[in-house]
Enzyme design. Sequence first.
Site, PDB file in Angstrom:
ATOM      1  N   THR A 119       0.815  -1.217   0.000  1.00 25.67           N
ATOM      2  CA  THR A 119       0.000   0.000   0.000  1.00 25.67           C
ATOM      3  C   THR A 119       0.849   1.268   0.000  1.00 25.67           C
ATOM      4  OG1 THR A 119      -1.637  -1.249   1.252  1.00 25.67           O
ATOM      5  CG2 THR A 119      -1.947   1.130   1.144  1.00 25.67           C
ATOM      6  N   LYS A 141      -1.244  -0.956  -4.038  1.00 30.04           N
ATOM      7  CA  LYS A 141      -2.561  -0.428  -3.645  1.00 30.04           C
ATOM      8  C   LYS A 141      -2.370   1.047  -3.340  1.00 30.04           C
ATOM      9  CE  LYS A 141      -5.706  -0.876   0.268  1.00 30.04           C
ATOM     10  NZ  LYS A 141      -6.554  -1.775   1.052  1.00 30.04           N
ATOM     11  N   LYS A 143      -3.615   4.587  -2.010  1.00 30.62           N
ATOM     12  CA  LYS A 143      -4.619   5.291  -1.222  1.00 30.62           C
ATOM     13  C   LYS A 143      -4.964   6.587  -1.935  1.00 30.62           C
ATOM     14  CE  LYS A 143      -5.199   2.606   2.402  1.00 30.62           C
ATOM     15  NZ  LYS A 143      -6.496   1.967   2.684  1.00 30.62           N
ATOM     16  N   ASP A 168      -7.726   2.459  -3.360  1.00 28.05           N
ATOM     17  CA  ASP A 168      -8.627   2.495  -2.197  1.00 28.05           C
ATOM     18  C   ASP A 168      -8.924   3.945  -1.849  1.00 28.05           C
ATOM     19  OD1 ASP A 168     -10.080   2.136   0.095  1.00 28.05           O
ATOM     20  OD2 ASP A 168      -8.558   0.952   1.167  1.00 28.05           O
ATOM     21  N   GLU A 194     -11.461  -0.003  -4.290  1.00 30.46           N
ATOM     22  CA  GLU A 194     -12.001  -0.298  -2.966  1.00 30.46           C
ATOM     23  C   GLU A 194     -12.751   0.917  -2.428  1.00 30.46           C
ATOM     24  OE1 GLU A 194      -8.646  -2.027  -0.813  1.00 30.46           O
ATOM     25  OE2 GLU A 194      -9.873  -1.850   0.987  1.00 30.46           O
ATOM     26  N   ASP A 217     -15.459  -2.184   1.337  1.00 24.08           N
ATOM     27  CA  ASP A 217     -14.660  -2.348   2.562  1.00 24.08           C
ATOM     28  C   ASP A 217     -15.467  -1.789   3.735  1.00 24.08           C
ATOM     29  OD1 ASP A 217     -12.845  -2.658   4.558  1.00 24.08           O
ATOM     30  OD2 ASP A 217     -11.240  -1.477   3.683  1.00 24.08           O
ATOM     31  N   LYS A 239     -12.081  -8.438   6.489  1.00 20.96           N
ATOM     32  CA  LYS A 239     -11.065  -8.106   7.504  1.00 20.96           C
ATOM     33  C   LYS A 239     -11.536  -8.663   8.830  1.00 20.96           C
ATOM     34  CE  LYS A 239      -9.451  -3.650   5.713  1.00 20.96           C
ATOM     35  NZ  LYS A 239      -9.790  -2.221   5.825  1.00 20.96           N
ATOM     36  N   ASP A 289      -4.325  -8.543   0.689  1.00 22.93           N
ATOM     37  CA  ASP A 289      -3.790  -7.245   1.116  1.00 22.93           C
ATOM     38  C   ASP A 289      -3.389  -7.353   2.584  1.00 22.93           C
ATOM     39  OD1 ASP A 289      -3.186  -4.516   1.246  1.00 22.93           O
ATOM     40  OD2 ASP A 289      -5.248  -3.989   1.777  1.00 22.93           O
ATOM     41  N   ASP A 291      -0.343  -6.436   4.176  1.00 25.40           N
ATOM     42  CA  ASP A 291       0.971  -5.785   4.186  1.00 25.40           C
ATOM     43  C   ASP A 291       1.250  -5.009   5.469  1.00 25.40           C
ATOM     44  OD1 ASP A 291      -0.928  -3.830   3.748  1.00 25.40           O
ATOM     45  OD2 ASP A 291       0.191  -2.784   2.193  1.00 25.40           O
TER      46      ASP A 291
HETATM   47  C1  LIG Z   1      -1.936   0.771   6.412  1.00 24.68           C
HETATM   48  C2  LIG Z   1      -2.631  -0.530   6.231  1.00 24.68           C
HETATM   49  C3  LIG Z   1      -1.995  -1.609   7.017  1.00 24.68           C
HETATM   50  C4  LIG Z   1      -2.575  -0.909   4.807  1.00 24.68           C
HETATM   51  C5  LIG Z   1      -3.709  -1.820   4.406  1.00 24.68           C
HETATM   52  N1  LIG Z   1      -3.347  -2.426   3.164  1.00 24.68           N
HETATM   53  C6  LIG Z   1      -4.979  -1.012   4.306  1.00 24.68           C
HETATM   54  O1  LIG Z   1      -5.136  -0.305   3.347  1.00 24.68           O
HETATM   55  N2  LIG Z   1      -5.871  -1.121   5.336  1.00 24.68           N
HETATM   56  C7  LIG Z   1      -7.117  -0.440   5.539  1.00 24.68           C
HETATM   57  C8  LIG Z   1      -7.184   0.795   6.351  1.00 24.68           C
HETATM   58  C9  LIG Z   1      -5.972   1.423   6.886  1.00 24.68           C
HETATM   59  O2  LIG Z   1      -5.923   1.454   8.267  1.00 24.68           O
HETATM   60  C10 LIG Z   1      -6.257   2.528   9.055  1.00 24.68           C
HETATM   61  C11 LIG Z   1      -6.885   3.698   8.630  1.00 24.68           C
HETATM   62  C12 LIG Z   1      -7.196   4.706   9.570  1.00 24.68           C
HETATM   63  O3  LIG Z   1      -7.822   5.807   9.170  1.00 24.68           O
HETATM   64  C13 LIG Z   1      -6.936   4.580  10.920  1.00 24.68           C
HETATM   65  C14 LIG Z   1      -6.318   3.417  11.313  1.00 24.68           C
HETATM   66  C15 LIG Z   1      -6.001   2.422  10.394  1.00 24.68           C
HETATM   67  C16 LIG Z   1      -5.396   1.356  11.106  1.00 24.68           C
HETATM   68  O4  LIG Z   1      -4.997   0.286  10.631  1.00 24.68           O
HETATM   69  N3  LIG Z   1      -5.320   1.704  12.403  1.00 24.68           N
HETATM   70  C17 LIG Z   1      -5.888   3.008  12.668  1.00 24.68           C
HETATM   71  C18 LIG Z   1      -7.010   2.952  13.657  1.00 24.68           C
HETATM   72  C19 LIG Z   1      -8.045  -0.337   4.338  1.00 24.68           C
HETATM   73  O5  LIG Z   1      -8.812   0.601   4.221  1.00 24.68           O
HETATM   74  O6  LIG Z   1      -8.104  -1.236   3.523  1.00 24.68           O
HETATM   75 MG   LIG Z   2      -9.905  -0.300   2.410  1.00 19.53          MG
END
Ligand SMILES: CC(C)C[C@H](N)C(=O)N[C@@H](CCOc1cc(O)cc2c1C(=O)N[C@@H]2C)C(=O)O
Ligand SMILES: [Mg+2]
Length: 320
Positions: A119, A141, A143, A168, A194, A217, A239, A289, A291
């Site tokens: 990401t 991925k 953002k 995403d 996403e 998501d 998730k 995903d 990572d």
């Molecule tokens: C950074 C992530 C590990 C990467 C992953 N591939 C991903 O995109 N995950 C999520 C959301 C990202 O995580 C967030 C967002 C946020 O605003 C606040 C938080 C987090 C998190 O992991 N911990 C804090 C609370 C996705 O949207 O798919």
């Molecule tokens: Mg997402």
Amino acid sequence: MRIERFPIAGSFTISRGSKTEAVVVIAEVRDGAISGRGECVPYPRYGETPEAVAGALTEMAEEVAQGLDRDGLQRRLPAGAARNALDCAFWDFEAKASGIPAFRSAGLATLRPLDTAYTLSLDTPDAMAAAARRCGRPLLKLKLGAPGDALRLAAVRAAAPAARLIVDANEGWEPETVAAHFAACREAGVELIEQPLPAGADAVLEQIARPVPVCADESVHDRASLAGLVGKYDAVNVKLDKTGGLTEALLMAQAARTMGFDLMVGCMLATSLAMAPAMLVAQMAQVVDLDGPLLLTRDRDHGLRYDGARVSPPEPALWG
Ligand SMILES: CC(C)C[C@H](N)C(=O)N[C@@H](CCOc1cc(O)cc2c1C(=O)N[C@@H]2C)C(=O)O
Ligand SMILES: [Mg+2]
């Protein structure tokens, strides 16, 4: 139960804001010399905080001591981070107590290594392009979800012409302009988008063309939320912090496939202990995903092995 903090390499930004550390909550189930662990990430987007989740887990301690098991847990706590940590601790405990690996109890014959997406934090077009070039990953991925997304897409595509791309928006686009964003994604060769729209404002997805498959998501949590996605989404991001653990995640993945959705398995910012149970669900996913640990400055002991994009199954010393 305990709260732990792991620094992020730099910071990580999505459409909602930035983070500099991963804050996780650990649940532990213990009987004599045998113990099982599970890790979760409380998410403010869903009204969760580390303190409240830790408090909910502390309140469960007496019931677990009195014999509450994994099955009973599904009825006792709602889907969410607290149940995830405890559910995964039960799976780990059951594996350690029985000597039967968790993947076998889940009905899987084996666990294969898988390729994960990597990401790129939301940033300027130049910074995202530089990150894409630097990491050299085959599946990126991005953002998005802020003004200038078309420029970000074009810059990353130019920097990584051979990479497969996922986007995403984390609910950052609007119904009025979403079709234009879809067109820009199609133009850049994006394979999956996403959560383009806020979960409460995604009805328009049923009325417009989706030239690139769209994955829910924030709009999907567990099996109960699947029916409302039909006609709007092509895939769902499973998730464990949303499903409330591996038990519901496996059931949800099965139900989603039966309903015709493709599967993505995702993660929050967390260590290998949170990725390990997700690796079981990822065995049946089209997009992986997982990572989280790659974005941290340090992982926990016996963490998952990442060779480039390839992530290996967990060792029992970590989980399962
Ligand atoms: C950074 C992530 C590990 C990467 C992953 N591939 C991903 O995109 N995950 C999520 C959301 C990202 O995580 C967030 C967002 C946020 O605003 C606040 C938080 C987090 C998190 O992991 N911990 C804090 C609370 C996705 O949207 O798919
Ligand atoms: Mg997402």
